[in-house]
Write a protein that holds these residues in place. Structure first.
Motif, PDB file in Angstrom:
ATOM      1  N   ASN A  72       0.820  -1.204   0.000  1.00 10.09           N
ATOM      2  CA  ASN A  72       0.000   0.000   0.000  1.00 10.09           C
ATOM      3  C   ASN A  72       0.859   1.262   0.000  1.00 10.09           C
ATOM      4  OD1 ASN A  72       0.981  -0.133   2.603  1.00 10.09           O
ATOM      5  ND2 ASN A  72      -0.932   0.473   3.571  1.00 10.09           N
ATOM      6  N   LYS A  73       2.154   1.120  -0.238  1.00  8.56           N
ATOM      7  CA  LYS A  73       3.073   2.267  -0.226  1.00  8.56           C
ATOM      8  C   LYS A  73       2.752   3.212  -1.387  1.00  8.56           C
ATOM      9  CE  LYS A  73       6.894  -0.159   1.976  1.00  8.56           C
ATOM     10  NZ  LYS A  73       7.036   0.586   3.194  1.00  8.56           N
ATOM     11  N   PHE A  74       2.643   4.509  -1.060  1.00 12.98           N
ATOM     12  CA  PHE A  74       2.246   5.526  -2.037  1.00 12.98           C
ATOM     13  C   PHE A  74       3.102   6.774  -1.831  1.00 12.98           C
ATOM     14  CE2 PHE A  74      -0.432   9.092  -3.435  1.00 12.98           C
ATOM     15  CZ  PHE A  74      -0.753   8.684  -4.719  1.00 12.98           C
ATOM     16  N   PHE A  75       3.594   7.328  -2.935  1.00  8.13           N
ATOM     17  CA  PHE A  75       4.518   8.462  -2.901  1.00  8.13           C
ATOM     18  C   PHE A  75       4.101   9.452  -3.976  1.00  8.13           C
ATOM     19  CE2 PHE A  75       8.757  10.349  -3.899  1.00  8.13           C
ATOM     20  CZ  PHE A  75       9.121  10.758  -2.627  1.00  8.13           C
ATOM     21  N   LEU A  76       4.048  10.726  -3.612  1.00  5.20           N
ATOM     22  CA  LEU A  76       3.625  11.768  -4.551  1.00  5.20           C
ATOM     23  C   LEU A  76       4.730  12.789  -4.724  1.00  5.20           C
ATOM     24  CD1 LEU A  76       1.226  12.973  -6.214  1.00  5.20           C
ATOM     25  CD2 LEU A  76       0.680  14.301  -4.160  1.00  5.20           C
ATOM     26  N   VAL A  77       5.049  13.079  -5.997  1.00  6.31           N
ATOM     27  CA  VAL A  77       6.018  14.122  -6.331  1.00  6.31           C
ATOM     28  C   VAL A  77       5.235  15.252  -6.999  1.00  6.31           C
ATOM     29  CG1 VAL A  77       8.085  14.716  -7.656  1.00  6.31           C
ATOM     30  CG2 VAL A  77       7.873  12.428  -6.639  1.00  6.31           C
ATOM     31  N   GLU A  83      10.227  22.303 -11.628  1.00  5.88           N
ATOM     32  CA  GLU A  83      11.132  21.769 -10.615  1.00  5.88           C
ATOM     33  C   GLU A  83      10.332  21.042  -9.542  1.00  5.88           C
ATOM     34  OE1 GLU A  83      13.601  24.827  -8.988  1.00  5.88           O
ATOM     35  OE2 GLU A  83      14.432  25.362 -10.942  1.00  5.88           O
ATOM     36  N   ILE A  84      10.980  20.072  -8.904  1.00  4.54           N
ATOM     37  CA  ILE A  84      10.314  19.357  -7.815  1.00  4.54           C
ATOM     38  C   ILE A  84      10.106  20.331  -6.656  1.00  4.54           C
ATOM     39  CG2 ILE A  84      10.550  17.521  -6.091  1.00  4.54           C
ATOM     40  CD1 ILE A  84      12.035  15.909  -8.261  1.00  4.54           C
ATOM     41  N   ASP A  85       8.859  20.451  -6.234  1.00  6.15           N
ATOM     42  CA  ASP A  85       8.496  21.365  -5.161  1.00  6.15           C
ATOM     43  C   ASP A  85       8.276  20.604  -3.855  1.00  6.15           C
ATOM     44  OD1 ASP A  85       7.707  23.914  -4.093  1.00  6.15           O
ATOM     45  OD2 ASP A  85       5.641  23.210  -4.164  1.00  6.15           O
ATOM     46  N   LYS A  86       7.590  19.455  -3.935  1.00  5.21           N
ATOM     47  CA  LYS A  86       7.291  18.670  -2.730  1.00  5.21           C
ATOM     48  C   LYS A  86       7.408  17.190  -3.044  1.00  5.21           C
ATOM     49  CE  LYS A  86       3.878  21.811  -0.820  1.00  5.21           C
ATOM     50  NZ  LYS A  86       2.521  22.154  -1.072  1.00  5.21           N
ATOM     51  N   ILE A  87       7.858  16.439  -2.045  1.00  2.00           N
ATOM     52  CA  ILE A  87       7.818  14.983  -2.120  1.00  2.00           C
ATOM     53  C   ILE A  87       7.131  14.509  -0.847  1.00  2.00           C
ATOM     54  CG2 ILE A  87       9.786  14.662  -3.668  1.00  2.00           C
ATOM     55  CD1 ILE A  87      11.523  14.123  -1.215  1.00  2.00           C
ATOM     56  N   ASN A  88       6.169  13.614  -0.992  1.00  2.00           N
ATOM     57  CA  ASN A  88       5.376  13.183   0.161  1.00  2.00           C
ATOM     58  C   ASN A  88       5.133  11.683   0.140  1.00  2.00           C
ATOM     59  OD1 ASN A  88       4.576  15.817   1.348  1.00  2.00           O
ATOM     60  ND2 ASN A  88       3.638  16.105  -0.649  1.00  2.00           N
ATOM     61  N   ASP A  89       5.459  11.038   1.253  1.00  2.00           N
ATOM     62  CA  ASP A  89       5.066   9.655   1.454  1.00  2.00           C
ATOM     63  C   ASP A  89       3.643   9.709   1.993  1.00  2.00           C
ATOM     64  OD1 ASP A  89       4.517   7.109   2.442  1.00  2.00           O
ATOM     65  OD2 ASP A  89       6.600   6.761   3.033  1.00  2.00           O
ATOM     66  N   LEU A  90       2.675   9.290   1.190  1.00  2.00           N
ATOM     67  CA  LEU A  90       1.263   9.367   1.563  1.00  2.00           C
ATOM     68  C   LEU A  90       0.671   7.982   1.838  1.00  2.00           C
ATOM     69  CD1 LEU A  90       0.140  12.101  -0.994  1.00  2.00           C
ATOM     70  CD2 LEU A  90       0.700  12.385   1.417  1.00  2.00           C
ATOM     71  N   THR A  91       1.528   7.052   2.255  1.00  2.00           N
ATOM     72  CA  THR A  91       1.063   5.706   2.573  1.00  2.00           C
ATOM     73  C   THR A  91       0.095   5.765   3.757  1.00  2.00           C
ATOM     74  OG1 THR A  91       3.174   4.811   1.826  1.00  2.00           O
ATOM     75  CG2 THR A  91       1.814   3.366   3.203  1.00  2.00           C
ATOM     76  N   ASN A  92      -1.072   5.152   3.603  1.00  2.00           N
ATOM     77  CA  ASN A  92      -2.052   5.048   4.693  1.00  2.00           C
ATOM     78  C   ASN A  92      -2.196   3.583   5.068  1.00  2.00           C
ATOM     79  OD1 ASN A  92      -2.879   7.784   5.013  1.00  2.00           O
ATOM     80  ND2 ASN A  92      -3.959   7.610   3.065  1.00  2.00           N
ATOM     81  N   LYS A  93      -2.194   3.294   6.353  1.00  2.00           N
ATOM     82  CA  LYS A  93      -2.252   1.912   6.822  1.00  2.00           C
ATOM     83  C   LYS A  93      -3.448   1.140   6.279  1.00  2.00           C
ATOM     84  CE  LYS A  93       0.440   1.685  10.883  1.00  2.00           C
ATOM     85  NZ  LYS A  93       1.389   1.967  11.439  1.00  2.00           N
ATOM     86  N   GLY A  94      -4.591   1.782   6.162  1.00  2.00           N
ATOM     87  CA  GLY A  94      -5.803   1.071   5.740  1.00  2.00           C
ATOM     88  C   GLY A  94      -5.945   0.880   4.239  1.00  2.00           C
ATOM     89  N   ASP A  95      -5.059   1.490   3.456  1.00  2.00           N
ATOM     90  CA  ASP A  95      -5.177   1.394   1.993  1.00  2.00           C
ATOM     91  C   ASP A  95      -4.909  -0.026   1.504  1.00  2.00           C
ATOM     92  OD1 ASP A  95      -5.706   4.064   1.942  1.00  2.00           O
ATOM     93  OD2 ASP A  95      -3.773   4.668   1.104  1.00  2.00           O
ATOM     94  N   SER A  96      -5.620  -0.409   0.469  1.00  2.00           N
ATOM     95  CA  SER A  96      -5.395  -1.714  -0.154  1.00  2.00           C
ATOM     96  C   SER A  96      -4.081  -1.697  -0.926  1.00  2.00           C
ATOM     97  CB  SER A  96      -6.526  -2.032  -1.136  1.00  2.00           C
ATOM     98  OG  SER A  96      -7.742  -2.091  -0.452  1.00  2.00           O
TER      99      SER A  96
END
Length: 180
Positions: A72-77, A83-96
């Motif tokens: 369920n690992k999820f990452f948003l750039v 240019e890259i402005d933000k990088i976020n690990d948006l993994t949620n425990k309940g996500d499939s």
């Protein structure tokens, strides 16, 4: 001699095609997780109103999503002004977990947003948005049922009352009517 004067070099660096945005984002995703793969990509509607937004198949602002297959690992750039402005690990425990078939291989993207915008404009009456969803917009995702990686070129009808889209297989360039 001193510096060379190049007219408007900023536009070339701040606007990216869909594939350029993905290529810019990928190293950050791999740094986050060496098994990261591309899930989808979409431009963000942050531009000030103007005539030519997206008319060259490029945009300044993008969200590129990555995941790790069968987790369920999820990452948003997030990309702003090329240019890259933000990088976020948006993994949620309940996500499939994301199945392998939902991921996009970079090598399968043979047609980029500038080429597919030209195709869309030749075949359909798509017009740039003026107030909301400004200009031409681009979204890349994979249809897990057909296994086709699809790019939508999104615009409006002539009187700006209804959004319109043209879909293309990015591997073959073939037109695929979008499922609405």
């Amino acid at each position: 001699m001193g510096q060379t004067d190049i007219t408007n070099p900023i536009q070339d660096r701040t606007e990216l095609s869909l594939k350029q945005a993905i290529e810019l984002a990928y190293p950050s995703a791999l740094k986050w997780n060496k098994n990261a793969q591309l899930l989808d990509a979409i431009n963000i509607d942050l531009d000030k109103p103007g005539k030519s937004i997206g008319s060259n198949g490029k945009r300044k602002h993008w969200n590129i999503s990555f995941g790790v297959p069968d987790t369920n690992k999820f990452f948003l750039v997030t990309i702003h002004n090329g240019e890259i402005d933000k990088i976020n690990d948006l993994t949620n425990k309940g996500d499939s977990p994301y199945p392998k078939k939902e991921f996009i291989k970079l090598k399968d993207i043979n047609y980029d947003s500038p080429q597919l915008l030209k195709k869309a404009l030749k075949m359909d009456s798509i017009y740039p948005g003026k107030d909301w969803a400004k200009g031409y917009n681009f979204r890349l995702s994979k249809d897990p049922e057909t296994n086709i990686t699809l790019m939508l070129v999104i615009g409006w009808n002539s009187d700006q009352t209804k959004m319109k889209a043209a879909g293309f297989n990015v591997k073959t360039g073939e037109y695929i009517p979008p499922q609405v």
